[in-house]
Structure formats: structure tokens, C-alpha cells
Write an enzyme that holds these catalytic residues in place. Sequence first.
Site, PDB file in Angstrom:
ATOM      1  CD1 TRP A 184      10.347   7.823 -16.626  1.00 13.54           C
ATOM      2  CD2 TRP A 184       9.164   8.922 -18.059  1.00 13.54           C
ATOM      3  NE1 TRP A 184      10.041   9.101 -15.934  1.00 13.54           N
ATOM      4  CE2 TRP A 184       9.226   9.689 -16.698  1.00 13.54           C
ATOM      5  CE3 TRP A 184       8.288   9.465 -19.334  1.00 13.54           C
ATOM      6  CZ2 TRP A 184       8.442  10.811 -16.939  1.00 13.54           C
ATOM      7  CZ3 TRP A 184       7.713  10.592 -19.002  1.00 13.54           C
ATOM      8  CH2 TRP A 184       7.819  11.276 -17.968  1.00 13.54           C
ATOM      9  CD  GLU A 225      13.893   6.816 -18.067  1.00 10.60           C
ATOM     10  OE1 GLU A 225      14.337   8.266 -17.896  1.00 10.60           O
ATOM     11  OE2 GLU A 225      13.319   6.453 -19.223  1.00 10.60           O
ATOM     12  CE  LYS A 227      11.539  13.581 -14.730  1.00 19.99           C
ATOM     13  NZ  LYS A 227      10.990  14.077 -15.762  1.00 19.99           N
ATOM     14  CG  ASP A 258      17.183  10.273 -17.551  1.00 19.71           C
ATOM     15  OD1 ASP A 258      17.771  11.094 -16.836  1.00 19.71           O
ATOM     16  OD2 ASP A 258      16.624  10.200 -18.433  1.00 19.71           O
ATOM     17  CG  HIS A 261      14.832  10.649 -14.398  1.00 18.14           C
ATOM     18  ND1 HIS A 261      13.968   9.732 -15.221  1.00 18.14           N
ATOM     19  CD2 HIS A 261      14.918  11.650 -15.295  1.00 18.14           C
ATOM     20  CE1 HIS A 261      13.513  10.387 -16.219  1.00 18.14           C
ATOM     21  NE2 HIS A 261      13.974  11.503 -16.296  1.00 18.14           N
ATOM     22  CG  HIS A 285      17.676   7.286 -21.269  1.00 16.05           C
ATOM     23  ND1 HIS A 285      16.226   7.368 -21.290  1.00 16.05           N
ATOM     24  CD2 HIS A 285      17.798   6.169 -22.124  1.00 16.05           C
ATOM     25  CE1 HIS A 285      15.893   6.686 -22.226  1.00 16.05           C
ATOM     26  NE2 HIS A 285      16.828   5.795 -22.713  1.00 16.05           N
ATOM     27  CG  ASP A 293      14.816  15.070 -15.832  1.00 17.18           C
ATOM     28  OD1 ASP A 293      16.016  14.928 -16.273  1.00 17.18           O
ATOM     29  OD2 ASP A 293      13.751  14.741 -16.139  1.00 17.18           O
ATOM     30  CG  ASP A 295      15.996  16.169 -20.076  1.00 19.53           C
ATOM     31  OD1 ASP A 295      16.368  14.891 -20.016  1.00 19.53           O
ATOM     32  OD2 ASP A 295      14.820  16.465 -19.504  1.00 19.53           O
ATOM     33  CG  ASP A 325      16.027  11.382 -22.154  1.00 21.16           C
ATOM     34  OD1 ASP A 325      15.752  12.420 -23.008  1.00 21.16           O
ATOM     35  OD2 ASP A 325      15.518  10.924 -21.442  1.00 21.16           O
TER      36      ASP A 325
END
Length: 418
Positions: A184, A225, A227, A258, A261, A285, A293, A295, A325
Site C-alpha cells: 500500500w 491495496e 485507497k 481495506d 478505503h 484489512h 478512513d 481506523d 487494520d
Amino acid sequence: MATKDNFERAKKEYEKWGVNVEEVLNKLKSIPISLHCWQGDDVTGFEVNQQALSGGIEVTGNYPGKATTPEELRRDLEKALSLIPGKHRVNLHAIYGETNGDAVERDELKPEHFKNWVNWAKERGLGLDFNPTLFSHPKAADGLTLAHPDKSIRDFWIRHCIASRKIGEYFGKELGTPALTNIWLPDGYKDMPSDRLTPRKRLKESLDEIFAVEVDDRYNVDAVESKLFGIGSEAYVVGSHEFYMGYALKNNKICLLDTGHYHPTEMVSDKISSMLLFSDKVALHVSRPVRWDSDHVVILDDELKEIGLEIVRNEALDKVRIGLDFFDASINRVAAWTIGTRNMIKALLYAMLTPTDYLKQLQEEGDFTKRLALMEEFKTYPFGAVWDHYCEEMGVPVREAWLEDVKKYEQEILLNRP
């Protein structure tokens, strides 16, 4: 006794629909979740010349007890793993190497810098996964790495990614389970670009050069990956979902999704079945975006349940590699791992206890009334009793009892760190 009695009653409820609960639990034991090491130290790592976190990533909070050494981080991971049922994996970033006090540039990292992680994983029967770190570095300061117009900067990051794949190969050879090495990068622009194509051409060429170096796929599995945006790349990200989906399919790589993302209205669960039609493997993820994003720690929300259902109903438990993640520094970090990972396993168990074959049959027959009614009723079936029994059987705390272990660990270990 109450846990056992509740389990036996729950078992009968599910068996009415042809769900073999014992088989479900045996299968669940074999599904590894890859815990991300960076929750334990707020994505800091152990480089000699540490850089401030960058790449459109932000960690907020200052809860006491952050790991500041590899030994502390491994100890914290061990504590979390002792509270989570099953045998799992640990996911490392390149900045978590150990160089004995020497300043080693990222393009010069070697397997030997991760031997302590491998020895630790061997002793505990864990698999390891890996990620090159294309952020928090002077050569990523302007937000571009593999797509940079300066060839010398691109070449540096190409060498770093090649070195990372060799480290992943080393993990796989040593541990007997292939590492997922996932690329990524934060490349993008804050404001509207005048040229979207050229940076993507450079990224494609860089990836081609990285993957041209032979690495044994028995030991290392490559993933890429995407985003949607990051802080500082709000208008344009070079490695978009469409870019990586096309690249992965054309070059026989795994496309990693993800869950943070994508646009807030996009559901990653809805993408899984489509991806599996065209790719043998998919990687995840799992995170929890709150408006962006961000997290946040994974919770057992509708989307997580739907991700579990999509994996199970499509018979893809051996086709989807599940990693986590998130990084929350506002709460106890060991608790964050425990909450998020237990919830991911709960989502899989919830799905495995659902009579998916029968529900599929109802859909094919056009009985949408019964399909909807049963899907809703199963939301309140005694799933919790099965989960409690599974935890007890696996020797980990039942329900919220794990909190006492974490609080004791905090008092004895975390609060005594400088």
C-alpha cells in the site's frame, strides 16, 4: 454449568435448521485472523532514525502503556492472543525490523532484521504477514513514492518493496505458512490533478519492476491495496480501487480490500462475491471507518456481520485472507486488539450458524417473504451461547471476563512503562 446448558439448548435450536454446531466450531478453530502489530505502538515502529507519522494516516489519543520496544510489543501481542480463541497470525510493517542500533535504510532491509519476530512466531505456532512501509520517510515527504516523477525516488521504493517481498518469503519458509506481503502506498494529490494518467503509468511500471524479481510463491503471496483518499491526498489517489483491481487480475496478484478505503456509502461486503468470480483469492484489512478512513476498532456491526456472511455463504473461508487494520490510542491497546479480533471471529461464527443453503434455496424459488422473515429471525437466535461455549472450550475468558485480565496487565505492566 450454565454455559454448557445454554450451549446445549442453542445447539438444538440451530440443529432444527440443519446446522451442525460441533462441525462449525471445529472449522472455526482453523480460521486465522492476522493481527496488525501497529495497533500496539501507534504505527511508530523501531527504526533508529524515526520519522513522524505521515502518508495520510493519523493516530489520536495518548492512553498510557504504549509499546516502545520490540520486546514490549511482542509481550502485548501475546497478552491479546491469550484472550482470543483460536490460532492466529501477526502482520508486520517494515518499520518493525530490529537492526541492533544500526541505521539501516528501508531498501537495505534483510530477513535477518526480522529473525527475532520469526523465532517468537515459531515458539508460539504463529504465521507472519508483511508490508513494505512507504510512508513516514523523507523520500515520501511530498506524498509520492512509486509514482514519483523523480526516478531515483521511485527506484528507492522499488528496492524497498523487492526487499520486503524477500522478507515475506523468509517468513513463509521459516514458519511453514506463506506470508501475505501487501503493498500500500499513499501517493496522491491534495487538489485536483491536471493529469491522472501519468502517475498511474509510473505506478504500473514500478509494480512491474517489483514483481519481475522472482520470489517463491509457495512462501510469499503478493497483494496490492487501494485507497479512496487520505489526509493530503483528498482529491486524487494514484492507486485507486479500479487501478489495483485491474492490475491484480492481469498480473495474478491478490487484490486487498481495506474496509476503510472506500466511499462511506460503499459496502465492501458487496464486493467480495464479485471479486471471487474472477480471482482465486481475496484479502481483507478489516477496519471501521467513521466518516472517513479513521481506523476505529472493529465492532460487531451490520457490515462486519455481512462480511462474515459473504465469506461463509460463498464457501470462501479458504479463499479470503482476513487481516485487521485499526489503531486507536485513546483506549487500552491490548483491549483494542482483543475487542476487534474477537468481533471478527464472532462475525464468522454468526455466519457459520446461519442456514445459508436453505436461504439460498428460498431466493432461487422466489420466496422472498420467507427469506426475509428467516434472515431477520436468525439475528436473535442464541448465537451468544455458542460463542460463550467456544471461548470456554478454547481456554479464553468468557464474555467480558477478559477485561479483568487486561486491567491487571495494565496495572502490573503497562502503567509501569516509562
